[in-house]
Design a protein around this motif. Structure first.
Motif, PDB file in Angstrom:
ATOM      1  N   ALA A   1       0.833  -1.206   0.000  1.00 26.00           N
ATOM      2  CA  ALA A   1       0.000   0.000   0.000  1.00 26.00           C
ATOM      3  C   ALA A   1       0.867   1.255   0.000  1.00 26.00           C
ATOM      4  N   ARG A   2       1.867   1.281   0.850  1.00 31.13           N
ATOM      5  CA  ARG A   2       2.755   2.450   0.901  1.00 31.13           C
ATOM      6  C   ARG A   2       3.499   2.622  -0.419  1.00 31.13           C
ATOM      7  N   SER A   3       4.012   1.526  -0.949  1.00 31.65           N
ATOM      8  CA  SER A   3       4.770   1.605  -2.205  1.00 31.65           C
ATOM      9  C   SER A   3       3.899   2.151  -3.331  1.00 31.65           C
ATOM     10  N   LEU A   4       2.657   1.695  -3.383  1.00 32.07           N
ATOM     11  CA  LEU A   4       1.766   2.114  -4.474  1.00 32.07           C
ATOM     12  C   LEU A   4       1.409   3.589  -4.367  1.00 32.07           C
ATOM     13  N   VAL A   5       0.963   4.042  -3.209  1.00 29.72           N
ATOM     14  CA  VAL A   5       0.519   5.446  -3.113  1.00 29.72           C
ATOM     15  C   VAL A   5       1.695   6.396  -3.275  1.00 29.72           C
ATOM     16  N   GLU A   6       2.895   5.967  -2.847  1.00 29.05           N
ATOM     17  CA  GLU A   6       4.068   6.814  -3.035  1.00 29.05           C
ATOM     18  C   GLU A   6       4.464   6.876  -4.503  1.00 29.05           C
ATOM     19  N   ALA A   7       4.356   5.758  -5.219  1.00 22.51           N
ATOM     20  CA  ALA A   7       4.647   5.761  -6.653  1.00 22.51           C
ATOM     21  C   ALA A   7       3.653   6.636  -7.408  1.00 22.51           C
ATOM     22  N   LEU A   8       2.380   6.590  -6.981  1.00 26.38           N
ATOM     23  CA  LEU A   8       1.347   7.378  -7.658  1.00 26.38           C
ATOM     24  C   LEU A   8       1.331   8.830  -7.192  1.00 26.38           C
ATOM     25  N   ASP A   9       2.003   9.104  -6.073  1.00 27.84           N
ATOM     26  CA  ASP A   9       1.965  10.441  -5.460  1.00 27.84           C
ATOM     27  C   ASP A   9       0.516  10.882  -5.304  1.00 27.84           C
ATOM     28  N   ALA A  10      -0.290   9.999  -4.704  1.00 24.78           N
ATOM     29  CA  ALA A  10      -1.735  10.218  -4.629  1.00 24.78           C
ATOM     30  C   ALA A  10      -2.185  10.419  -3.190  1.00 24.78           C
ATOM     31  N   PRO A  11      -2.920  11.484  -2.896  1.00 23.47           N
ATOM     32  CA  PRO A  11      -3.567  11.590  -1.594  1.00 23.47           C
ATOM     33  C   PRO A  11      -4.419  10.345  -1.351  1.00 23.47           C
ATOM     34  N   THR A  12      -4.436   9.879  -0.099  1.00 23.65           N
ATOM     35  CA  THR A  12      -5.044   8.581   0.185  1.00 23.65           C
ATOM     36  C   THR A  12      -5.933   8.651   1.421  1.00 23.65           C
ATOM     37  N   VAL A  13      -7.171   8.249   1.265  1.00 23.77           N
ATOM     38  CA  VAL A  13      -8.073   8.074   2.392  1.00 23.77           C
ATOM     39  C   VAL A  13      -7.859   6.671   2.954  1.00 23.77           C
ATOM     40  N   THR A  14      -7.506   6.585   4.221  1.00 22.16           N
ATOM     41  CA  THR A  14      -7.472   5.291   4.912  1.00 22.16           C
ATOM     42  C   THR A  14      -8.669   5.269   5.848  1.00 22.16           C
ATOM     43  N   THR A  15      -9.571   4.333   5.631  1.00 20.95           N
ATOM     44  CA  THR A  15     -10.811   4.298   6.392  1.00 20.95           C
ATOM     45  C   THR A  15     -10.537   3.914   7.846  1.00 20.95           C
ATOM     46  N   ILE A  16     -11.579   3.917   8.649  1.00 24.54           N
ATOM     47  CA  ILE A  16     -11.437   3.592  10.071  1.00 24.54           C
ATOM     48  C   ILE A  16     -10.768   2.243  10.255  1.00 24.54           C
ATOM     49  N   ASN A  17     -11.205   1.240   9.506  1.00 24.89           N
ATOM     50  CA  ASN A  17     -10.627  -0.099   9.657  1.00 24.89           C
ATOM     51  C   ASN A  17      -9.287  -0.256   8.947  1.00 24.89           C
ATOM     52  N   ALA A  18      -8.864   0.762   8.188  1.00 27.85           N
ATOM     53  CA  ALA A  18      -7.552   0.730   7.534  1.00 27.85           C
ATOM     54  C   ALA A  18      -6.558   1.667   8.224  1.00 27.85           C
ATOM     55  N   LYS A  19      -6.949   2.238   9.336  1.00 30.51           N
ATOM     56  CA  LYS A  19      -6.078   3.186  10.024  1.00 30.51           C
ATOM     57  C   LYS A  19      -4.737   2.525  10.376  1.00 30.51           C
ATOM     58  N   GLY A  20      -3.638   3.229  10.101  1.00 28.43           N
ATOM     59  CA  GLY A  20      -2.306   2.687  10.349  1.00 28.43           C
ATOM     60  C   GLY A  20      -1.706   1.972   9.162  1.00 28.43           C
ATOM     61  N   LEU A  21      -2.475   1.808   8.092  1.00 27.21           N
ATOM     62  CA  LEU A  21      -2.000   1.048   6.931  1.00 27.21           C
ATOM     63  C   LEU A  21      -0.766   1.684   6.304  1.00 27.21           C
ATOM     64  N   LEU A  22      -0.696   2.999   6.262  1.00 31.43           N
ATOM     65  CA  LEU A  22       0.456   3.692   5.677  1.00 31.43           C
ATOM     66  C   LEU A  22       1.499   4.057   6.730  1.00 31.43           C
ATOM     67  N   GLY A  23       1.277   3.621   7.965  1.00 35.47           N
ATOM     68  CA  GLY A  23       2.156   4.046   9.048  1.00 35.47           C
ATOM     69  C   GLY A  23       1.628   5.342   9.648  1.00 35.47           C
ATOM     70  N   ARG A  24       2.272   5.775  10.699  1.00 34.66           N
ATOM     71  CA  ARG A  24       1.794   6.964  11.414  1.00 34.66           C
ATOM     72  C   ARG A  24       2.255   8.238  10.708  1.00 34.66           C
ATOM     73  N   ASP A  25       1.303   9.151  10.472  1.00 33.86           N
ATOM     74  CA  ASP A  25       1.588  10.488   9.941  1.00 33.86           C
ATOM     75  C   ASP A  25       2.255  10.445   8.567  1.00 33.86           C
ATOM     76  N   HIS A  26       1.808   9.549   7.706  1.00 33.32           N
ATOM     77  CA  HIS A  26       2.344   9.489   6.349  1.00 33.32           C
ATOM     78  C   HIS A  26       1.923  10.743   5.592  1.00 33.32           C
ATOM     79  N   PRO A  27       2.824  11.340   4.796  1.00 29.88           N
ATOM     80  CA  PRO A  27       2.512  12.613   4.133  1.00 29.88           C
ATOM     81  C   PRO A  27       1.401  12.535   3.086  1.00 29.88           C
ATOM     82  N   LEU A  28       0.975  11.328   2.700  1.00 30.09           N
ATOM     83  CA  LEU A  28      -0.124  11.195   1.729  1.00 30.09           C
ATOM     84  C   LEU A  28      -1.416  10.708   2.375  1.00 30.09           C
ATOM     85  N   ASP A  29      -1.410  10.571   3.682  1.00 28.62           N
ATOM     86  CA  ASP A  29      -2.555   9.984   4.377  1.00 28.62           C
ATOM     87  C   ASP A  29      -3.542  11.066   4.814  1.00 28.62           C
ATOM     88  N   LEU A  30      -4.743  11.008   4.258  1.00 29.67           N
ATOM     89  CA  LEU A  30      -5.828  11.921   4.642  1.00 29.67           C
ATOM     90  C   LEU A  30      -6.604  11.406   5.836  1.00 29.67           C
TER      91      LEU A  30
END
Length: 537
Positions: free
Chosen positions: A222-251
């Motif tokens: 997940a991190r590799s993909l959103v960083e490659a796409l340089d895409a803002p990313t919504v992580t839902t309640i049940n996906a919280k923490g998927l990108l790690g804490r305070d990731h610069p693309l995590d909404l």
């Protein structure tokens, strides 16, 4: 061996079950003979104080580990008691195996007034299960369990119910030819559809990614993909923490708030993986205001879900983990520039959640928790602190934040689910976020927490009743009724169970309580909401 003994051995030796939640009854005595036998010495039995608590514990265990929580439940009232917990697990796609007794085969459906009899227990429970089956041939048990675990591993997970007539528990059965588990390869995305998704994502100017709870076992992809796409990313309640804490693309889980909705409308390509796109993640303000105008690519293990809520321009039936890994591999070594970080920062700055009057009082609470217990699993009931945490809290890894405000939205979930999480992950601290209203639904599970020596912190936000419903009544011009309820003395109740308890009214007091929490049992911390608000203003 007997059917009951075979069940225990299959769960333990074939499917790796280490914990069972259940309350024994006269109909399940033979099942407990199998559970307590010498061959079952590696299987822990935990006794909740209500079958609803058993289901919520199994749910918390499953969410914390990814492995199905297993329950042994008595006929009739035991099953109607656990049905609410199964409903919550069904709504959130949580794997849960419920094994129950049922009346003797020769009495099924005859309405003779037998103990715990229902007209059709199987039909009643089928509505809160992926499937419900009555075992009529004891030699069919291995196949039936294999079906259950196939759902957990290869389809959209959820509760599965298997009921066993009481005359079959001690019936002789043949041992299976092998105790080895059948390997099941997860569904991969179709190559042609994957290539189309890669093309759309690669040429997008303003991509947006929506990651749901189905993605929690592929954080690196997940991190590799959103960083490659340089895409803002919504992580839902049940996906919280998927990108790690305070990731610069995590909404974060903020899709219901204006600035994130604006990003969604502006996106020319949206990738949604492992998410229902449902109300409790994208429309908690209940105004149907979440709109996607760009091309929508959806990936879900459930083909029917791809036809619900938002119409996809490209729909892929696939395991979310497989899809994330396949897409990440296609974009390996790529770093597209779409101003994703700047767009994410601008949206979060526009939200300015720490200064929002709706959240400001909770900011020091979660800052204190994060400083004292940075690795903790947070498990929430439907209560004020949980609603705030959905927007404010960032976690370092997935499976460390879940609650009952999604999907079914039941009360009473937080305490027993936290106990299940603590049993599953004794290496991590666990905090239950509960309110003075909801905890009364399952307060008796404090006894189980003490009995099992579980060091769960129970953070009880006391706002004198059902605050959320009060606000809805006031907003609708309805005279308050049934919401300003009288609360007991929670400290006295907790101490009666043998649970340490304290009351705090400010962040410094909370920090001290957390620093001095016991290591061998629960701690209930009551926060007076009015006093806290005064202290942090």
């Amino acid at each position: 061996m007997t059917c009951a003994e075979l069940l225990i051995r299959l769960l333990r030796d074939t499917y790796g079950t280490d914990t069972v939640f259940g309350i024994p009854g006269v109909h399940t005595v033979e099942l407990y003979r199998g559970l307590a036998g010498g061959e079952a010495s590696g299987l822990r039995h935990v006794t909740p104080r209500h079958e609803q608590g058993a289901g919520f514990m199994a749910d918390g265990y499953a969410r914390a580990t990814g492995r199905p929580g297993v329950c042994f439940i008595i006929t009739g009232p035991g099953m109607t008691n656990i049905a609410t917990a199964m409903g919550q697990a069904l709504a959130d796609s949580v794997p849960m195996l419920v094994i129950s007794s049922v009346s003797r085969r020769d009495t099924l459906g005859r309405g003779q007034g037998r103990l715990h009899e229902l007209p059709s227990q199987q039909q009643l429970i089928a509505g809160v299960a992926r499937f419900s089956q009555t075992l009529l041939d004891p030699d069919a048990l291995p196949e039936t369990l294999a079906r259950a675990f196939a759902v957990f591993e290869g389809a959209r997970p959820g509760p599965v119910h298997i009921e066993i007539p009481i005359d079959l528990f001690d019936a002789p059965v043949r041992a299976p030819r092998t105790w080895q588990r059948r390997a099941l390869a997860p569904a991969a995305p179709a190559e042609a559809a994957l290539a189309q998704a890669v093309d759309w994502l690669g040429t997008a100017a303003r991509p947006l990614v929506l990651l749901g709870g189905g993605c929690v076992d592929a954080p690196q992809a997940a991190r590799s993909l959103v960083e490659a796409l340089d895409a803002p990313t919504v992580t839902t309640i049940n996906a919280k923490g998927l990108l790690g804490r305070d990731h610069p693309l995590d909404l974060g889980a903020n899709a219901s708030l204006p600035a994130v909705r604006a990003l969604a409308r502006e996106a020319d390509v949206v990738l949604a993986i492992g998410t229902e796109l449902g109300e409790t993640d994208y429309d908690v303000v209940f105004d149907d205001g979440f709109h996607l105008d760009g091309r929508l690519i959806r990936v879900d293990i459930d083909a029917q879900q791809l036809a619900r809520n938002q119409a996809a321009d490209l729909a892929l039936v696939a395991n979310a983990d497989q899809a994330l890994e396949a897409l990440a591999a296609r974009f390996a070594g790529v770093r597209l520039a779409r101003d994703g970080g700047a767009r994410t920062r601008a949206a979060l700055a526009a939200l300015d959640l720490p200064r929002d009057p709706a959240f400001a009082a909770y900011v020091p609470l979660f800052a204190t928790l994060r400083e004292a217990l940075p690795e903790a699993i947070l498990v929430g009931d439907s209560c004020a602190t949980t609603y705030a945490a959905n927007h404010l809290v960032a976690q370092p890894a997935p499976r460390r934040f879940f609650n009952a405000s999604t999907g079914y939205g039941t009360l009473g979930y937080g305490l027993p689910a936290a106990l299940g999480a603590s049993l599953a992950r004794p290496d991590l601290p666990v905090v239950a976020l509960v309110g003075d209203g909801g905890i009364m639904f399952t307060l008796s599970e404090l006894a189980c927490a003490v009995e099992e020596g579980l060091p769960v912190v129970i953070l009880l936000w006391h706002n004198q009743g059902y605050e959320e419903i009060r606000r809805f009544m006031d907003s609708a011009g309805v005279t308050r009724l049934g919401v300003d309820i009288r609360a007991p003395d929670f400290l006295t109740l907790a101490q009666g169970f043998g649970c340490l308890a304290t009351r705090v009214a400010a962040p410094a007091e909370l920090a001290h309580a957390l620093a001095t929490r016991p290591a061998d049992g629960p701690l209930l911390i009551e926060i007076d909401a009015a006093a806290w608000q005064t202290a942090v203003d």
